[in-house]
Design a protein around this motif. Structure first.
Motif, short mmCIF file in Angstrom:
data_model
loop_
_atom_site.label_atom_id
_atom_site.label_comp_id
_atom_site.label_asym_id
_atom_site.label_seq_id
_atom_site.Cartn_x
_atom_site.Cartn_y
_atom_site.Cartn_z
N SER A 236 15.17 -7.90 12.18
CA SER A 236 14.48 -7.70 10.95
C SER A 236 14.51 -9.29 10.38
CB SER A 236 15.96 -6.87 9.81
OG SER A 236 15.99 -5.68 10.50
N CYS A 237 14.97 -10.01 10.73
CA CYS A 237 14.46 -11.37 10.53
C CYS A 237 13.14 -11.73 10.91
CB CYS A 237 15.86 -12.27 10.96
SG CYS A 237 17.35 -12.12 10.45
N VAL A 238 12.74 -13.06 10.28
CA VAL A 238 11.42 -13.61 10.47
C VAL A 238 11.66 -14.82 10.97
CG1 VAL A 238 10.01 -11.84 9.29
CG2 VAL A 238 10.95 -14.01 7.94
N SER A 239 10.75 -15.37 11.72
CA SER A 239 10.57 -16.78 12.17
C SER A 239 9.04 -17.45 11.83
CB SER A 239 10.97 -17.04 13.63
OG SER A 239 12.42 -17.25 14.02
N ALA A 240 9.26 -18.68 11.25
CA ALA A 240 8.19 -19.48 11.09
C ALA A 240 8.00 -20.41 12.23
CB ALA A 240 7.97 -19.93 9.72
N CYS A 241 6.99 -20.38 12.70
CA CYS A 241 6.86 -21.59 13.97
C CYS A 241 5.63 -22.41 13.28
CB CYS A 241 6.10 -21.11 15.05
SG CYS A 241 7.46 -19.90 16.16
N VAL A 242 5.97 -23.73 12.87
CA VAL A 242 5.27 -24.57 12.26
C VAL A 242 5.16 -25.87 12.86
CG1 VAL A 242 4.86 -25.82 10.01
CG2 VAL A 242 6.17 -23.74 9.89
N TRP A 243 3.98 -26.49 13.23
CA TRP A 243 3.64 -27.66 13.92
C TRP A 243 2.76 -28.28 13.42
CZ3 TRP A 243 1.33 -23.25 15.23
CH2 TRP A 243 0.30 -23.35 15.48
N SER A 244 2.48 -29.68 13.89
CA SER A 244 1.48 -30.43 13.48
C SER A 244 0.96 -31.03 14.80
CB SER A 244 2.02 -31.67 12.69
OG SER A 244 1.23 -32.71 12.56
N PRO A 245 -0.33 -30.62 15.11
CA PRO A 245 -1.14 -31.05 16.27
C PRO A 245 -1.28 -32.72 16.29
CG PRO A 245 -2.13 -29.17 15.42
CD PRO A 245 -0.77 -29.58 14.29
N LYS A 246 -1.64 -33.36 15.24
CA LYS A 246 -1.75 -34.69 15.23
C LYS A 246 -0.47 -35.36 15.57
CE LYS A 246 -5.83 -34.86 11.96
NZ LYS A 246 -6.13 -35.40 10.65
N PHE B 215 12.94 -26.40 3.75
CA PHE B 215 13.83 -27.32 4.83
C PHE B 215 12.85 -27.69 5.86
CE2 PHE B 215 16.78 -28.00 8.29
CZ PHE B 215 17.20 -29.05 7.88
N LEU B 216 12.24 -26.83 6.54
CA LEU B 216 11.46 -26.88 7.98
C LEU B 216 10.54 -27.68 7.72
CD1 LEU B 216 10.67 -26.43 10.74
CD2 LEU B 216 9.99 -24.11 10.07
N VAL B 217 9.60 -27.46 6.53
CA VAL B 217 8.49 -28.31 6.07
C VAL B 217 8.66 -29.83 5.94
CG1 VAL B 217 6.40 -28.62 4.89
CG2 VAL B 217 7.13 -26.26 5.70
N ASN B 218 10.01 -29.94 4.94
CA ASN B 218 10.14 -31.31 4.85
C ASN B 218 10.61 -32.00 5.81
OD1 ASN B 218 9.55 -31.06 1.93
ND2 ASN B 218 11.69 -30.61 1.29
N GLU B 219 11.28 -31.35 6.96
CA GLU B 219 11.66 -32.04 8.19
C GLU B 219 10.65 -32.60 8.88
OE1 GLU B 219 14.97 -33.01 9.42
OE2 GLU B 219 15.49 -32.66 7.23
N LEU B 220 9.46 -31.71 8.86
CA LEU B 220 8.39 -32.13 9.69
C LEU B 220 7.49 -33.18 8.99
CD1 LEU B 220 6.68 -28.81 10.67
CD2 LEU B 220 7.93 -30.32 12.18
N LEU B 221 7.64 -33.23 7.50
CA LEU B 221 6.99 -34.44 6.80
C LEU B 221 7.63 -35.57 7.30
CD1 LEU B 221 6.01 -32.71 3.39
CD2 LEU B 221 4.45 -32.92 5.51
N LYS B 222 9.09 -35.57 7.22
CA LYS B 222 9.73 -36.74 7.43
C LYS B 222 9.55 -37.46 8.90
CE LYS B 222 14.19 -35.97 7.00
NZ LYS B 222 15.58 -35.46 6.72
N LEU B 223 9.02 -36.78 9.83
CA LEU B 223 8.87 -37.22 11.03
C LEU B 223 7.33 -37.59 11.14
CD1 LEU B 223 10.74 -34.55 13.07
CD2 LEU B 223 11.41 -36.95 12.77
N GLY B 224 6.56 -37.63 10.14
CA GLY B 224 5.17 -37.93 10.18
C GLY B 224 4.22 -37.28 10.28
N ALA B 225 4.46 -35.78 10.41
CA ALA B 225 3.58 -34.74 9.99
C ALA B 225 2.91 -34.88 8.57
CB ALA B 225 4.04 -33.39 10.13
#
Length: 208
Positions: free
Chosen positions: A51-61, A98-108
């Motif tokens: 029943s849960c959902v997952s968002a797979c989020v990535w930055s190609p650059k 949380f997920l999006v902010n972690e990616l932004l911290k890594l330069g996305a």
């Protein structure tokens, strides 16, 4: 056996990381309520969804990506982003934030983020269709935050195994027509019980 990459952030120390022999690559396995972000070009992230959902989020650059695994708490209607934000919306927003902010911290860069979404099946007989609520939340979140969902495989009666390659955004998906045991259902039911007694503290921070 090759080595698993060094963990880049202690916030993910609790995640089960191992060498995936089938894909011949390091892997991180998510359980309900968990999130993981990878900076390795070789590492994959995997989970099994009911029943849960997952968002797979990535930055190609930036070449970084991550996945979460969550469901909305039961017991109240989802009231949207207005002043009276429901606990359900608050919890889902936190999982995405949380997920999006972690990616932004890594330069996305925000404009470069891509999303694929999976799960939200109706796999527990006799239960309300919480999967549909999870799907609706994630679609609306992406729309309100200006994030495009490039692909999705959601709903239906099937659990799903998702294998996400965060550096490229590639996903391998398998629908599980039958379960060999009740582990998935037991994990989701335990997660649901924990959510019922859990408050999400603090204000909701929406991205600009």
């Amino acid at each position: 056996m090759s080595a698993v990459p060094e963990l880049h952030d202690g916030a993910f120390a609790h995640i089960n990381r191992y060498w995936d022999r089938m894909n011949n690559a390091p892997a991180a396995k998510l359980l309900p309520g968990e999130c993981y972000v990878s900076v390795s070009s070789a590492e994959l992230i995997t989970t099994v969804l009911g029943s849960c959902v997952s968002a797979c989020v990535w930055s190609p650059k930036a070449g970084v990506g991550g996945m979460n695994h969550f469901m909305l708490p039961e017991g109240e209607r989802d009231s949207g982003w207005g002043p009276a934000v429901s606990n359900a919306t608050r919890y889902g927003t936190h999982a995405m934030e949380f997920l999006v902010n972690e990616l932004l911290k890594l330069g996305a860069e925000r404009d470069d983020l891509r999303i694929k979404m999976f799960g939200g099946g109706r796999v527990m007989a006799g239960m309300s269709d919480v999967g549909a609520r999870n799907i609706a939340f994630l679609r609306r979140y992406a729309r309100e935050e200006g994030l495009e969902i490039l692909a999705e495989d959601v709903g239906g009666p099937w659990p799903r195994k998702v294998v996400f390659f965060p550096a490229s955004g590639r996903v391998r998906l398998k629908k599980l027509v039958s379960l060999h045991n009740n582990t998935l259902l037991e994990r989701e039911q335990d997660y649901r019980r924990r959510l019922e007694g859990e408050d999400v503290a603090g204000d909701v921070e929406l991205f600009e």
